[in-house]
Design an enzyme around this catalytic site. Sequence first.
Site, PDB file in Angstrom:
ATOM      1  N   ALA A 133      40.373  51.982  76.169  1.00  0.00           N
ATOM      2  CA  ALA A 133      41.438  51.941  77.169  1.00  0.00           C
ATOM      3  C   ALA A 133      41.100  52.948  78.258  1.00  0.00           C
ATOM      4  O   ALA A 133      40.685  54.073  77.953  1.00  0.00           O
ATOM      5  CB  ALA A 133      42.795  52.268  76.541  1.00  0.00           C
ATOM      6  N   SER A 136      44.344  56.042  84.794  1.00  0.00           N
ATOM      7  CA  SER A 136      44.042  56.739  86.042  1.00  0.00           C
ATOM      8  C   SER A 136      43.508  58.145  85.822  1.00  0.00           C
ATOM      9  O   SER A 136      42.722  58.644  86.622  1.00  0.00           O
ATOM     10  CB  SER A 136      45.301  56.805  86.908  1.00  0.00           C
ATOM     11  OG  SER A 136      46.343  57.457  86.220  1.00  0.00           O
ATOM     12  N   ILE A 137      43.916  58.788  84.740  1.00  0.00           N
ATOM     13  CA  ILE A 137      43.531  60.179  84.519  1.00  0.00           C
ATOM     14  C   ILE A 137      42.534  60.321  83.376  1.00  0.00           C
ATOM     15  O   ILE A 137      41.654  61.178  83.418  1.00  0.00           O
ATOM     16  CB  ILE A 137      44.786  61.034  84.242  1.00  0.00           C
ATOM     17  CG1 ILE A 137      45.565  61.231  85.554  1.00  0.00           C
ATOM     18  CG2 ILE A 137      44.444  62.382  83.635  1.00  0.00           C
ATOM     19  CD1 ILE A 137      46.828  62.041  85.405  1.00  0.00           C
ATOM     20  N   GLN A 139      40.638  58.323  79.556  1.00  0.00           N
ATOM     21  CA  GLN A 139      40.375  57.122  78.779  1.00  0.00           C
ATOM     22  C   GLN A 139      40.289  57.493  77.304  1.00  0.00           C
ATOM     23  O   GLN A 139      40.155  58.670  76.945  1.00  0.00           O
ATOM     24  CB  GLN A 139      39.112  56.411  79.240  1.00  0.00           C
ATOM     25  CG  GLN A 139      37.820  57.138  79.006  1.00  0.00           C
ATOM     26  CD  GLN A 139      36.638  56.380  79.625  1.00  0.00           C
ATOM     27  OE1 GLN A 139      36.757  55.722  80.658  1.00  0.00           O
ATOM     28  NE2 GLN A 139      35.474  56.465  78.995  1.00  0.00           N
ATOM     29  N   VAL A 140      40.368  56.475  76.442  1.00  0.00           N
ATOM     30  CA  VAL A 140      40.467  56.704  74.996  1.00  0.00           C
ATOM     31  C   VAL A 140      39.294  56.035  74.280  1.00  0.00           C
ATOM     32  O   VAL A 140      38.885  54.921  74.632  1.00  0.00           O
ATOM     33  CB  VAL A 140      41.798  56.160  74.452  1.00  0.00           C
ATOM     34  CG1 VAL A 140      41.882  56.365  72.934  1.00  0.00           C
ATOM     35  CG2 VAL A 140      42.980  56.844  75.140  1.00  0.00           C
ATOM     36  N   ASP A 290      58.276  57.285  78.544  1.00  0.00           N
ATOM     37  CA  ASP A 290      57.415  56.174  78.968  1.00  0.00           C
ATOM     38  C   ASP A 290      57.283  55.177  77.816  1.00  0.00           C
ATOM     39  O   ASP A 290      56.182  54.794  77.424  1.00  0.00           O
ATOM     40  CB  ASP A 290      56.043  56.724  79.382  1.00  0.00           C
ATOM     41  CG  ASP A 290      55.281  55.760  80.287  1.00  0.00           C
ATOM     42  OD1 ASP A 290      55.917  54.858  80.867  1.00  0.00           O
ATOM     43  OD2 ASP A 290      54.058  55.922  80.427  1.00  0.00           O
TER      44      ASP A 290
END
Length: 509
Positions: A133, A136-137, A139-140, A290
């Site tokens: 994944a 914007s800041i 990833q995993v 969120d």
Amino acid sequence: MRGPHNIIRLIRTGATLERTGAMNVVLDAFEAPRAVRFIAHTLGKPFQWLGYKGDPDMPPATRALTALGPAYIKFGQVLSTRPDVVGNELAEQLRVLQDKLPPFSQAEAMAEVEKELGQPIAEIFSEFSEPIAAASIAQVHKAKLVATGEDVAVKVLRPGIERAFRKDVDAFYFAARIVQLFAPGARRLRPMEVIEHFDGVVRGELDLRLESSAASEYAANTKNDSGFWLPPVVWSLSARRVMTLSWADGIALGENGSLDAAGHDRRDLAERVLRLFLLHALRDGYFHADMHQGNLKVAANGDIIAYDFGIMGHIDEYTRRVYAEILFGFIRRDYKRVAEVHFEAGYVPANQDVDEFARALRAVGEPIFGMDASHISMGRLLNYLFEVTERFGMETRTELILLQRTMVVVEGVARSLDPHMNIWEVARPVVEDYIKQSIGPRAAIRDLGKTAMVLARFGPRLPALVENALIAQTQKDETQRSQLWIAWVPALIGAIAGATLVLVLNAIS
């Protein structure tokens, strides 16, 4: 950094907004005055050919922000939590902004991990996947620990993301100053406030230690909540630019077909996700802000799993009580009490008429209660409520706006699972239980006990404070000395009473 050189960035931004058709959408949402519109179009139209094209299948605003890159995508996400600033229509568009960007390479991610954790990656992980994944800041990646063989999720910040964000945020500040300079009366825009809010959110998300801390606090608060689980933080493998969590297997909460195939009760899941959100907001005052389907999974045993703790909401105890009383008043359709709560909390100026305000609230509540149960929306109610309170001079409270926005998201998640659920029936027991626990004789006794403890802590300093104040007052007139005496007598009595209560409580325990 916030000098005229940022004009180049603003020109490219304006050109992209013009080219994608987003300029007027944004200006209308902010109710921009004529001067601001003139400046915006001046910066955009002549250079429209310089703008990014973006994805024409997206709505104009999301198309433009996605094309402009990570900082703008994040800015759109943050603005989606502020419908009070951008309006409900644009906030809704931004809420579904696709936060998907091309990933950076596996090699770069591994290098970042090694740099942050200070040891070769082969000594930490026996496996380290390609990115699963990319946002914007960060990833995993999925990885496996050498020491235990446990699967974990490793979140890594994008290389150079701090510098890139700093440049764009500087341009945002510059734009806000231009707006203030050329349109000082544009209070509706509140440009500096918006950028400062965004800057604060981004600073928090660019330090994954803070997200790790948020995840840990949230887990501690919710550890006894049945049917809810958070993947624990692996603190030894987390740092400023790397965050490691236990791996969470499950079905995404938005995949109804897969949930049905696995035998999960979607009605129960819908009710549980709503109850959990209200419980966390009211009981703890700390909630996941969120909670969309992308951040929720369902484990094989039926537990709801939450992750991604970059945006968390906090409400102090007093505000929680006010919010609960407002909800409870609407549930009982006691509009006079809802109005009184607003005045008691100072949300509505005292010079307004409480009965007139109650009638305005009735106009908000009755049409909603007249709807079919499947169409009753708590999020819509709160939205209408904010519109009414704004007309009566209520100042915007950011924490309540974030709560309202999250309520809308959670309600949408619940409705997607069970379109016929009755929001009020699900919410009522949670709100009633909180009211019983936090408002009434027992709560009053607890509050008095807390007050007594505070007075007891300051007890040794009270005599000196009183003596110094009295000495200072001897040089003033008799009237002022009398006022001082009137002011301090209750304080002294309160201190004595508080200390006595503490002694009694200690003796009883």
